[in-house]
Design a protein around this motif. Structure first.
Motif, PDB file in Angstrom:
ATOM      1  N   ARG A 343       0.827  -1.207   0.000  1.00  0.00           N
ATOM      2  CA  ARG A 343       0.000   0.000   0.000  1.00  0.00           C
ATOM      3  C   ARG A 343       0.862   1.258   0.000  1.00  0.00           C
ATOM      4  NH1 ARG A 343      -3.553  -1.237   5.182  1.00  0.00           N
ATOM      5  NH2 ARG A 343      -1.429  -1.798   5.842  1.00  0.00           N
ATOM      6  N   LEU A 344       1.953   1.248   0.791  1.00  0.00           N
ATOM      7  CA  LEU A 344       2.845   2.406   0.813  1.00  0.00           C
ATOM      8  C   LEU A 344       3.585   2.542  -0.519  1.00  0.00           C
ATOM      9  CD1 LEU A 344       4.075   4.764   2.326  1.00  0.00           C
ATOM     10  CD2 LEU A 344       5.787   3.201   3.274  1.00  0.00           C
ATOM     11  N   LEU A 345       4.022   1.440  -1.077  1.00  0.00           N
ATOM     12  CA  LEU A 345       4.698   1.488  -2.369  1.00  0.00           C
ATOM     13  C   LEU A 345       3.765   2.019  -3.451  1.00  0.00           C
ATOM     14  CD1 LEU A 345       6.681  -1.888  -2.289  1.00  0.00           C
ATOM     15  CD2 LEU A 345       7.584   0.424  -1.998  1.00  0.00           C
ATOM     16  N   SER A 346       2.495   1.607  -3.402  1.00  0.00           N
ATOM     17  CA  SER A 346       1.524   2.113  -4.371  1.00  0.00           C
ATOM     18  C   SER A 346       1.305   3.608  -4.199  1.00  0.00           C
ATOM     19  CB  SER A 346       0.196   1.368  -4.205  1.00  0.00           C
ATOM     20  OG  SER A 346      -0.788   1.884  -5.069  1.00  0.00           O
ATOM     21  N   ALA A 347       1.223   4.068  -2.928  1.00  0.00           N
ATOM     22  CA  ALA A 347       1.046   5.499  -2.670  1.00  0.00           C
ATOM     23  C   ALA A 347       2.255   6.290  -3.153  1.00  0.00           C
ATOM     24  CB  ALA A 347       0.812   5.740  -1.182  1.00  0.00           C
ATOM     25  N   MET A 348       3.457   5.741  -2.942  1.00  0.00           N
ATOM     26  CA  MET A 348       4.678   6.404  -3.416  1.00  0.00           C
ATOM     27  C   MET A 348       4.686   6.489  -4.940  1.00  0.00           C
ATOM     28  SD  MET A 348       7.427   4.629  -0.805  1.00  0.00           S
ATOM     29  CE  MET A 348       8.841   5.309  -1.663  1.00  0.00           C
ATOM     30  N   GLN A 349       4.292   5.413  -5.590  1.00  0.00           N
ATOM     31  CA  GLN A 349       4.261   5.404  -7.049  1.00  0.00           C
ATOM     32  C   GLN A 349       3.237   6.410  -7.581  1.00  0.00           C
ATOM     33  OE1 GLN A 349       3.350   1.589  -8.752  1.00  0.00           O
ATOM     34  NE2 GLN A 349       3.280   2.359 -10.847  1.00  0.00           N
ATOM     35  N   ASN A 350       2.040   6.430  -6.975  1.00  0.00           N
ATOM     36  CA  ASN A 350       1.016   7.387  -7.403  1.00  0.00           C
ATOM     37  C   ASN A 350       1.486   8.826  -7.211  1.00  0.00           C
ATOM     38  OD1 ASN A 350      -0.684   5.241  -8.005  1.00  0.00           O
ATOM     39  ND2 ASN A 350      -1.726   5.311  -6.030  1.00  0.00           N
ATOM     40  N   THR A 351       2.117   9.079  -6.070  1.00  0.00           N
ATOM     41  CA  THR A 351       2.619  10.418  -5.786  1.00  0.00           C
ATOM     42  C   THR A 351       3.668  10.828  -6.808  1.00  0.00           C
ATOM     43  OG1 THR A 351       2.227  10.112  -3.411  1.00  0.00           O
ATOM     44  CG2 THR A 351       3.738  11.868  -4.054  1.00  0.00           C
ATOM     45  N   LEU A 352       4.579   9.910  -7.102  1.00  0.00           N
ATOM     46  CA  LEU A 352       5.652  10.207  -8.047  1.00  0.00           C
ATOM     47  C   LEU A 352       5.110  10.479  -9.446  1.00  0.00           C
ATOM     48  CD1 LEU A 352       8.744  10.352  -8.459  1.00  0.00           C
ATOM     49  CD2 LEU A 352       8.685   7.924  -9.041  1.00  0.00           C
ATOM     50  N   VAL A 353       4.206   9.649  -9.904  1.00  0.00           N
ATOM     51  CA  VAL A 353       3.660   9.801 -11.261  1.00  0.00           C
ATOM     52  C   VAL A 353       2.889  11.116 -11.379  1.00  0.00           C
ATOM     53  CG1 VAL A 353       2.012   8.862 -12.924  1.00  0.00           C
ATOM     54  CG2 VAL A 353       3.594   7.334 -11.736  1.00  0.00           C
ATOM     55  N   LEU A 354       2.000  11.385 -10.415  1.00  0.00           N
ATOM     56  CA  LEU A 354       1.203  12.605 -10.473  1.00  0.00           C
ATOM     57  C   LEU A 354       2.075  13.853 -10.383  1.00  0.00           C
ATOM     58  CD1 LEU A 354      -1.868  11.750  -8.213  1.00  0.00           C
ATOM     59  CD2 LEU A 354      -1.869  12.049 -10.681  1.00  0.00           C
ATOM     60  N   SER A 355       3.004  13.859  -9.429  1.00  0.00           N
ATOM     61  CA  SER A 355       3.820  15.055  -9.188  1.00  0.00           C
ATOM     62  C   SER A 355       4.765  15.329 -10.342  1.00  0.00           C
ATOM     63  CB  SER A 355       4.600  14.894  -7.880  1.00  0.00           C
ATOM     64  OG  SER A 355       3.729  14.706  -6.786  1.00  0.00           O
ATOM     65  N   VAL A 356       5.397  14.284 -10.882  1.00  0.00           N
ATOM     66  CA  VAL A 356       6.299  14.484 -12.013  1.00  0.00           C
ATOM     67  C   VAL A 356       5.522  14.963 -13.236  1.00  0.00           C
ATOM     68  CG1 VAL A 356       7.814  13.307 -13.654  1.00  0.00           C
ATOM     69  CG2 VAL A 356       8.053  12.857 -11.217  1.00  0.00           C
ATOM     70  N   SER A 357       4.371  14.342 -13.502  1.00  0.00           N
ATOM     71  CA  SER A 357       3.557  14.743 -14.659  1.00  0.00           C
ATOM     72  C   SER A 357       3.117  16.196 -14.546  1.00  0.00           C
ATOM     73  CB  SER A 357       2.336  13.830 -14.781  1.00  0.00           C
ATOM     74  OG  SER A 357       2.715  12.477 -14.921  1.00  0.00           O
ATOM     75  N   ALA A 358       2.606  16.560 -13.365  1.00  0.00           N
ATOM     76  CA  ALA A 358       2.131  17.935 -13.184  1.00  0.00           C
ATOM     77  C   ALA A 358       3.285  18.929 -13.217  1.00  0.00           C
ATOM     78  CB  ALA A 358       1.377  18.046 -11.862  1.00  0.00           C
ATOM     79  N   ALA A 359       4.428  18.573 -12.612  1.00  0.00           N
ATOM     80  CA  ALA A 359       5.572  19.479 -12.617  1.00  0.00           C
ATOM     81  C   ALA A 359       6.090  19.716 -14.027  1.00  0.00           C
ATOM     82  CB  ALA A 359       6.677  18.913 -11.729  1.00  0.00           C
ATOM     83  N   LEU A 360       6.193  18.649 -14.821  1.00  0.00           N
ATOM     84  CA  LEU A 360       6.615  18.804 -16.207  1.00  0.00           C
ATOM     85  C   LEU A 360       5.636  19.689 -16.981  1.00  0.00           C
ATOM     86  CD1 LEU A 360       7.805  15.172 -17.047  1.00  0.00           C
ATOM     87  CD2 LEU A 360       9.240  17.211 -16.913  1.00  0.00           C
ATOM     88  N   LEU A 361       4.348  19.485 -16.737  1.00  0.00           N
ATOM     89  CA  LEU A 361       3.336  20.274 -17.434  1.00  0.00           C
ATOM     90  C   LEU A 361       3.436  21.749 -17.057  1.00  0.00           C
ATOM     91  CD1 LEU A 361       0.919  20.112 -19.351  1.00  0.00           C
ATOM     92  CD2 LEU A 361      -0.555  19.744 -17.356  1.00  0.00           C
ATOM     93  N   THR A 362       3.637  22.038 -15.786  1.00  0.00           N
ATOM     94  CA  THR A 362       3.743  23.438 -15.363  1.00  0.00           C
ATOM     95  C   THR A 362       4.981  24.101 -15.958  1.00  0.00           C
ATOM     96  OG1 THR A 362       4.900  22.822 -13.319  1.00  0.00           O
ATOM     97  CG2 THR A 362       2.523  23.049 -13.200  1.00  0.00           C
ATOM     98  N   VAL A 363       6.080  23.368 -16.050  1.00  0.00           N
ATOM     99  CA  VAL A 363       7.296  23.941 -16.634  1.00  0.00           C
ATOM    100  C   VAL A 363       7.100  24.216 -18.120  1.00  0.00           C
ATOM    101  CG1 VAL A 363       9.706  23.466 -17.217  1.00  0.00           C
ATOM    102  CG2 VAL A 363       8.866  22.956 -14.928  1.00  0.00           C
ATOM    103  N   VAL A 364       6.504  23.264 -18.832  1.00  0.00           N
ATOM    104  CA  VAL A 364       6.259  23.458 -20.266  1.00  0.00           C
ATOM    105  C   VAL A 364       5.345  24.659 -20.499  1.00  0.00           C
ATOM    106  CG1 VAL A 364       5.178  22.446 -22.309  1.00  0.00           C
ATOM    107  CG2 VAL A 364       6.674  21.046 -20.868  1.00  0.00           C
ATOM    108  N   ILE A 365       4.267  24.730 -19.732  1.00  0.00           N
ATOM    109  CA  ILE A 365       3.327  25.836 -19.909  1.00  0.00           C
ATOM    110  C   ILE A 365       3.970  27.156 -19.474  1.00  0.00           C
ATOM    111  CG2 ILE A 365       1.154  26.795 -19.098  1.00  0.00           C
ATOM    112  CD1 ILE A 365       0.025  24.009 -19.034  1.00  0.00           C
TER     113      ILE A 365
END
Length: 570
Positions: A343-365
Motif C-alpha cells: 500500500r505504501l509502495l503504491s502510494a509512493m508510485q502514485n505520488t511520483l507519477v502525479l507530481s512528475v507529470s504535473a511538474a513537467l506540465l507546469t514547466v512546459v506551460i
C-alpha cells in the motif's frame, strides 16, 4: 517609437514589427490564450455551479454553517497573521542587522519549516500535546498526577492550537520577503538615522519597518492564502473553516452546488486578500539612489541580549521543524518494515507519477507563456501571465469544485459517444485516471514555475534573439536552440519546486482522486483521521525529507544572490 522595435513596459524586450510577425509567432499568442482559458475554466465553472438551486441546503448553510465558518476563518487568519508578522519580521531583523551566536546557522535554518506541510505539523502536535502524548505524560510523571482533572493543560484541538501551530509553520514566508527587503535597503539611510541618535529599537520601528512594509505585506498575504487553503490541519484540530465547510458540504451533505457557493465565498475572501495586499503596497516603492554597495550597519550583541536573540531565532525552528521531525523520525524508525508494504509502495508510485507529470506540465506551460510574451510583448501576453498566476491564490478545495463539473461533463460526453457508436462504456477517462488531479496541480502551481522561468528569461539578453533572427531562425528554433540550453538550471529549479508543491498538496487530492487511489499526502491524512499515528509517520517523514530539498535550495540561492551583489545594489 520606431517601426523596427517596440519596448514592452515591463521587460523592455525588442520585438519584430507587427506586420512582419510570422505564423509561428502568432501561434505563441494562441498558446497563451489557451493556457489562460484553462486557468479560468475552473473559476467560470464554479460560478455557474453556484448559481444552481440547492433546495433547503443553502438556507441551512447561510443560517448555521457559513456564519460560524466565516468567523472561525477570520479569527484563524488574524491569529496566524499576527504570529507570522511578529516572528517573521523579528527574526529577519535579528539575522540581518545583529551579530550574535548562531546567526550564520539561523540565516538558512529559519526556512526549514517550509519543508513541512501544515497538516503534517498539525498531525505531530496532536500526538505530542494530547493526554497520552510525551509532554503531558512527562508532566504527570514529574508532579505525580494521575488524571487530567488534577491539572490544567491547554487543549491542542482548538482554534488556539491551530493558530499556534500554523503560525510557526508559515512564518518563513514573512521572514524570507522581509529579510530580502532589509538586505536591499539603503545603508546610507540607516547610517544617517544612527548619527541622529536612533537606537536599535527606534531604527527598527521608525526606519527599517516602514521601508520593508511592502515586502512584509506580501509575505503575510502568502501565509494567509496558504492558511486559507489548508484542510488537513484544521480537520485535525477540529476547527471548521470555510475550506472544511466546502469539503463537508460536498462529501457529507452531498451538495456540490452548496459547496460551490461556499467556495465562491472563499474566492471572494482570497480576492479581498489580494486587493488589500496591492492596496497596502500602492505607491510603496523605495529605490536606492547610490550605485555603490555598502555593507549594512549591524549591532554586535553580547551578554544576555545575545543569548536572547539566539533563543528568539531558535524557538521558531524548534517548534516549526525540529520537534515534529524528531517525533516523525522516532515513530518511523519503529516501522521501517512498512517501506515494503504494497500500500505504501503504491502510494509512493502514485505520488511520483502525479507530481512528475504535473511538474513537467507546469514547466512546459510556463515556458510557453513566458516565451509568448518575449516573442509578442504586449499587454495581452502580459495579461495571460497574470491570469495563469492567480491559480496559486485559489485554495485547493475551490479548484476541486470548479474542475470536477467541466471534466465530469466531458467524461460523460465521451462515454455517451462510445456507447451510441461502439456499444461500450469508456467510464470516467479524465477523473478516473488522475488527469483531473494533474490539471488541478497545474492550475494551482503554475505560478511557481512561471515566476522562476520568467526571471530566467529576463536575464537572457534580447540581442541573442535578434542575432538568431538575422540568421533566419524561427521563433521555435530560437527557443530550442538558444534559450532552453541557457535556461537549463532555471528549468530544473522550477521543476523541483513544482514537484514538491504537487507532492504536498492535500485538499485538491482528497476531493479529486480516483476511487481507491492513495498518495503519500492522503495516506498521512487517513492515518491521522483514524488516530493511527504510527501508520502515518513513515509517509509523513518521506514528504518532509523530499520537502527539505527546495527549502535548502531556496536558502542557498537567497544567500548567494545577496552575497554576490558585487558593487551595485539592484
Amino acid at each position: 517609437m520606431s517601426d523596427t522595435a517596440r519596448l514592452d513596459d515591463m521587460t523592455a524586450i525588442p520585438v519584430a514589427p507587427r506586420a512582419s510577425r510570422s505564423l509561428a509567432d502568432r501561434l505563441w499568442l494562441v498558446a497563451g490564450l489557451i493556457v489562460a482559458g484553462l486557468t479560468l475554466l475552473p473559476i467560470g465553472a464554479l460560478v455557474v455551479l453556484a448559481a444552481q438551486p440547492t433546495g433547503d441546503v443553502w438556507s441551512h448553510l447561510i443560517g448555521t454553517v457559513l456564519p460560524r465558518s466565516l468567523q472561525t476563518t477570520f479569527l484563524l487568519l488574524l491569529g496566524v497573521g499576527l504570529i507570522t508578522l511578529v516572528v517573521g519580521t523579528g527574526t529577519a531583523w535579528l539575522v540581518t542587522m545583529c551579530r550574535f551566536p548562531g546567526r550564520a546557522l539561523f540565516d538558512w535554518a529559519l526556512l526549514l519549516p517550509l519543508a513541512v506541510p501544515t497538516y503534517i505539523i498539525a498531525y505531530t502536535y496532536v500526538e505530542i500535546l494530547t493526554f497520552t502524548g510525551p509532554v503531558q505524560s512527562l508532566v504527570r510523571e514529574i508532579f505525580g498526577f494521575r488524571t487530567s482533572r488534577e491539572y490544567w493543560f491547554p487543549e491542542i484541538r482548538s482554534l488556539g492550537g491551530a493558530i499556534f501551530v500554523m503560525g510557526f509553520v508559515l512564518y518563513p514566508y514573512v521572514y524570507l520577503t522581509t529579510r530580502a527587503s532589509l538586505l536591499l535597503q539603503s545603508a546610507s539611510t540607516l547610517d544617517v538615522s544612527r548619527t541622529l541618535g536612533a537606537g536599535p529599537m527606534r531604527l527598527f520601528f521608525r526606519v527599517a519597518l516602514p521601508l520593508a512594509r511592502p515586502a512584509i505585506v506580501v509575505g503575510i498575504s502568502l501565509a494567509l492564502m496558504e492558511c486559507l487553503n489548508d484542510i488537513g490541519a484544521v480537520t485535525f484540530f477540529g476547527v471548521h473553516t470555510l475550506s472544511f465547510s466546502v469539503y463537508d458540504t460536498w462529501v457529507h451533505r452531498s451538495s456540490l452546488a452548496g459547496a460551490a457557493q461556499i467556495a465562491c465565498a472563499m474566492l471572494a475572501l482570497v480576492f479581498a486578500l489580494l486587493w488589500m495586499e496591492r492596496r497596502a503596497r500602492k505607491g510603496q516603492r523605495f529605490h536606492t539612489t547610490s550605485a555603490n554597495y555598502k555593507t549594512l550597519p549591524s549591532y554586535r550583541l553580547s551578554g544576555p541580549r545575545a543569548w536572547l536573540a539566539t533563543a528568539a531565532c531558535a524557538l521558531p525552528i524548534l517548534i516549526g521543524f525540529v520537534f515534529p521531525a524528531a517525533l516523525l523520525a522516532d515513530y518511523a524508525s519503529r516501522r521501517l518494515d512498512d517501506l515494503f508494504d504494497p500500500r505504501l509502495l503504491s502510494a509512493m508510485q502514485n505520488t511520483l507519477v502525479l507530481s512528475v507529470s504535473a511538474a513537467l506540465l507546469t514547466v512546459v506551460i510556463g515556458v510557453v507563456l513566458t516565451y509568448a510574451h518575449r516573442v509578442q510583448a504586449s499587454r495581452t501576453t502580459q495579461l495571460f501571465g497574470r491570469i495563469a498566476s492567480i491559480g496559486y491564490a485559489i485554495p485547493g478545495t475551490v479548484l476541486a469544485v470548479g474542475i470536477l463539473i467541466p471534466l465530469a461533463n466531458f467524461d460523460n460526453f465521451i462515454d455517451g459517444i462510445a456507447r451510441s457508436t461502439f456499444g461500450f462504456s469508456t467510464g470516467l477517462l479524465l477523473i478516473g485516471s488522475g488527469t483531473a488531479l494533474v490539471y488541478a496541480y497545474m492550475v494551482r502551481f503554475l505560478a511557481v514555475s512561471y515566476g522562476q522561468i520568467e526571471g530566467g528569461f529576463g536575464k537572457v539578453t534580447p540581442h541573442l534573439d535578434m542575432a538568431a533572427r538575422t540568421l533566419g531562425r524561427s521563433s521555435g528554433r530560437i527557443l530550442f536552440q538558444v534559450h532552453l540550453p541557457i535556461l537549463r538550471p532555471v528549468l530544473l529549479t522550477a521543476l523541483l519546486l513544482a514537484f514538491v508543491d504537487c507532492m504536498k498538496e492535500l485538499p485538491a487530492t482528497i476531493l479529486l482522486r480516483p476511487f481507491n487511489f492513495e498518495t503519500l499526502a492522503t495516506t498521512v491524512y487517513n492515518a491521522a483521521s483514524r488516530e493511527a499515528f504510527g501508520e502515518g509517520a513513515l509517509p509523513a517523514l518521506l514528504i518532509v525529507l523530499v520537502g527539505l530539498v527546495p527549502s535548502i535550495l531556496l536558502a542557498r540561492t537567497s544567500a548567494r544572490s545577496f552575497r554576490d551583489k558585487g558593487s551595485t545594489r539592484l
